[in-house]
Write an enzyme that holds these catalytic residues in place. Structure first.
Site, PDB file in Angstrom:
ATOM      1  N   LYS A  76       1.596  -1.006  -0.094  1.00 59.03           N
ATOM      2  CA  LYS A  76       0.187  -0.086  -0.101  1.00 59.03           C
ATOM      3  C   LYS A  76       1.552   0.900   0.168  1.00 59.03           C
ATOM      4  O   LYS A  76       0.225   2.020  -0.967  1.00 59.03           O
ATOM      5  CB  LYS A  76      -0.914   0.217   1.122  1.00 59.03           C
ATOM      6  CG  LYS A  76      -1.737  -1.039   1.279  1.00 59.03           C
ATOM      7  CD  LYS A  76      -2.531  -0.885   2.181  1.00 59.03           C
ATOM      8  CE  LYS A  76      -2.789  -1.422   3.753  1.00 59.03           C
ATOM      9  NZ  LYS A  76      -1.651  -3.066   4.000  1.00 59.03           N
ATOM     10  N   THR A  77       2.174   1.480   1.112  1.00 56.56           N
ATOM     11  CA  THR A  77       3.455   2.634   0.792  1.00 56.56           C
ATOM     12  C   THR A  77       3.711   2.292  -0.336  1.00 56.56           C
ATOM     13  O   THR A  77       3.951   3.194  -0.745  1.00 56.56           O
ATOM     14  CB  THR A  77       3.339   2.583   2.146  1.00 56.56           C
ATOM     15  OG1 THR A  77       3.061   2.138   3.378  1.00 56.56           O
ATOM     16  CG2 THR A  77       4.816   3.307   2.491  1.00 56.56           C
ATOM     17  N   ASP A 121      -1.502   6.857   6.376  1.00 54.72           N
ATOM     18  CA  ASP A 121      -1.729   5.199   6.664  1.00 54.72           C
ATOM     19  C   ASP A 121      -2.952   5.206   7.419  1.00 54.72           C
ATOM     20  O   ASP A 121      -2.736   6.417   8.272  1.00 54.72           O
ATOM     21  CB  ASP A 121      -0.281   4.888   7.380  1.00 54.72           C
ATOM     22  CG  ASP A 121       0.034   3.557   6.797  1.00 54.72           C
ATOM     23  OD1 ASP A 121      -1.305   2.604   6.703  1.00 54.72           O
ATOM     24  OD2 ASP A 121       1.350   3.211   7.375  1.00 54.72           O
ATOM     25  N   THR A 170      -5.770  -1.311   7.363  1.00 57.35           N
ATOM     26  CA  THR A 170      -5.854  -2.849   7.262  1.00 57.35           C
ATOM     27  C   THR A 170      -7.512  -3.191   7.343  1.00 57.35           C
ATOM     28  O   THR A 170      -7.351  -4.728   7.303  1.00 57.35           O
ATOM     29  CB  THR A 170      -4.948  -3.084   8.478  1.00 57.35           C
ATOM     30  OG1 THR A 170      -5.733  -2.897   9.134  1.00 57.35           O
ATOM     31  CG2 THR A 170      -3.600  -3.126   7.436  1.00 57.35           C
ATOM     32  N   ARG A 229       6.789  -8.624   1.997  1.00 57.66           N
ATOM     33  CA  ARG A 229       7.990  -8.011   2.762  1.00 57.66           C
ATOM     34  C   ARG A 229       8.275  -9.387   3.853  1.00 57.66           C
ATOM     35  O   ARG A 229       9.123  -9.399   3.234  1.00 57.66           O
ATOM     36  CB  ARG A 229       7.030  -7.423   3.881  1.00 57.66           C
ATOM     37  CG  ARG A 229       7.927  -6.768   4.927  1.00 57.66           C
ATOM     38  CD  ARG A 229       6.436  -5.597   6.448  1.00 57.66           C
ATOM     39  NE  ARG A 229       6.487  -4.254   5.506  1.00 57.66           N
ATOM     40  CZ  ARG A 229       5.409  -3.705   6.134  1.00 57.66           C
ATOM     41  NH1 ARG A 229       4.868  -3.499   6.744  1.00 57.66           N
ATOM     42  NH2 ARG A 229       5.541  -3.409   5.134  1.00 57.66           N
TER      43      ARG A 229
END
Length: 234
Positions: A76-77, A121, A170, A229
């Site tokens: 997302k970032t 965020d 989220t 990640r």
């Protein structure tokens, strides 16, 4: 991390955790794709987002506000950074927990440049007063700053330059409908399939100048819980 250290019972848990610490963030910065062509996976999201950005550039206007939902570590970032790069605009990064008062949000919004991308965020953790201020900012590019208290309080309208908000969460279900409705583009990011994670692993290994065999990439991809990640950390 010492791979031979078995005295720390939480070491393995951290290794496959989805939350990024300082070391992870430093590595991720070097591995992040710079444009949509480099971004691996999330094919539907990429295609639709590409249309949104191309349409905005054709109009000579800022891109529609974007809401990205999904588990941590899915990109997302990274997508917010790509949106700013594709629009050739500055990027401002903040988070919902950092905005506890409407004044905090007003200070950020009033300092934005025209066309700037604001990445928020954990948008679901923003305070309710700030959230209500955001409605007007997103729709009319204006906020009302309250001066004073009680019956003598005065609302001063403050015009904002056009900007693009990229919200990440989220837990999309916690966002109130009035906020969700103000996003021009919403997307839910899914967990990655092993073949996609294999591509991520090979790309990261190349950038880090680390040799890796096909079987090794397959093994890492299969143990990464569908999350890039974690694949990069392994």
């Amino acid at each position: 991390m010492n791979w031979d250290d078995t005295t720390d019972p939480t070491a393995a848990e951290r290794l496959v955790g989805s939350v990024a610490d300082g070391e992870d963030q430093a590595v991720e910065a070097a591995l992040r794709p710079k444009d949509l062509d480099e971004f691996i996976g999330q094919e539907k999201v990429r295609e639709q987002l590409d249309l949104v950005l191309r349409a905005a550039r054709a109009r000579g206007a800022t891109a529609d506000h974007v809401l990205l939902s999904g588990a941590p570590g899915l990109g997302k970032t990274t997508l917010s950074m790509i949106i700013a790069a594709e629009m050739e605009a500055p990027l401002r990064i903040t988070s919902g927990p950092a905005i506890q008062h409407a004044g905090d949000l007003a200070a950020i919004l009033s300092s934005l440049q025209e066309g700037e991308v604001l990445f928020l965020d954990e948008i679901h953790r923003m305070s309710r007063p700030a959230e209500e201020m955001l409605y007007m900012a997103m729709e009319d590019f204006r906020v009302d700053v309250i001066v004073g208290k009680g019956p003598g309080a005065t609302a001063i309208p403050l015009e904002l330059p056009p900007f693009t908000l990229v919200g990440a969460t989220t837990r999309a279900g916690l966002l109130p409908p009035p906020l969700r409705d103000r996003f021009g583009f919403t997307a839910h990011m899914e967990f990655y399939e092993p073949p996609e994670l294999e591509r991520v692993v090979h790309r990261s290994a190349s950038l880090l100048d680390v040799g890796i065999e096909a079987e090794g990439a397959t093994e890492i991809a299969g143990r990464s819980r569908g999350t890039p990640r974690i694949a990069n950390r392994l």
